[in-house]
Scaffold this active site. Sequence first.
Site, PDB file in Angstrom:
ATOM      1  N   ASP A 101       0.823  -1.197   0.000  1.00 20.91           N
ATOM      2  CA  ASP A 101       0.000   0.000   0.000  1.00 20.91           C
ATOM      3  C   ASP A 101       0.868   1.262   0.000  1.00 20.91           C
ATOM      4  OD1 ASP A 101       0.383   1.077   2.687  1.00 20.91           O
ATOM      5  OD2 ASP A 101      -0.832  -0.573   3.430  1.00 20.91           O
ATOM      6  N   TYR A 102       0.238   2.370  -0.200  1.00 18.49           N
ATOM      7  CA  TYR A 102       0.911   3.651  -0.444  1.00 18.49           C
ATOM      8  C   TYR A 102       1.923   3.998   0.642  1.00 18.49           C
ATOM      9  CZ  TYR A 102       1.204   8.634  -1.751  1.00 18.49           C
ATOM     10  OH  TYR A 102       1.640   9.883  -2.133  1.00 18.49           O
TER      11      TYR A 102
END
Length: 256
Positions: A101-102
Amino acid sequence: MLAHAGIASRRACEELIAEGRVRVNGRVVRELPVFVRLGEDTVEVDGTPVRSPERHIYILLNKPAKALSAVADEPGAARRTVLDFVDHPSGVRLYPVGRLDYHTMGLVLLTNDGELANRLSHPRYGVAKTYHAVVKGRIDEDALARLEQGIYLAERREGRTVGAARASHVGLRIVKRDRDSTVLEVTLREGRNRQVRRMLAAVGCPVKRLERVAMGPLRLKGVARGQWRELTAAEVRALRKAATAVERAGGPGGAA
């Protein structure tokens, strides 16, 4: 090279060579093995040039936070992606294997080898991914037991919650624990969306920092944040062996 180029099966390609139907740099070759340099040597079958298959590239990137594990951002957005950190001299188009994820940092594998990428990311093959998570608070033994047994996580489709499913067994090890935080090593064999963060939040231990440190036998070491290196031949062989070994064992359930 002929088989990867789609000419025929390996056995049939050997027969083409034995029959004198293959030329390398204008010379007929009949005896095996025949070695060629991709992109340099000219290979013909029955007088027709054979296009060299693209060389497979395998890159280990130490992903920083605030970067997308994708080849491009959504239309209208301009966030960094993992490809912004890799400028490989071959110029081949690379794709990240699976997703971080980011805000998660650490090991991302990029390659143009679609078969291996599928084996490493698909839950069927159950290749382990290992994370170090810094969580808020001192995690207790009850919470660890719940995590190891499997936490129920919501299932979402098309933006709607459609039920819940129990997460598969995870491996846990306390790396460090003090009054205000705990460092956990978490190993899992499936890749549900934001799984580590959601599991730990479910037992009251929100994640403050998350880093992937391993994918199967591949370890994140010797690469600074935001930097990359090519995998060695031994590392590629080890990754292939890890995926096929799990498949022979009957999938993630059999391997566990």
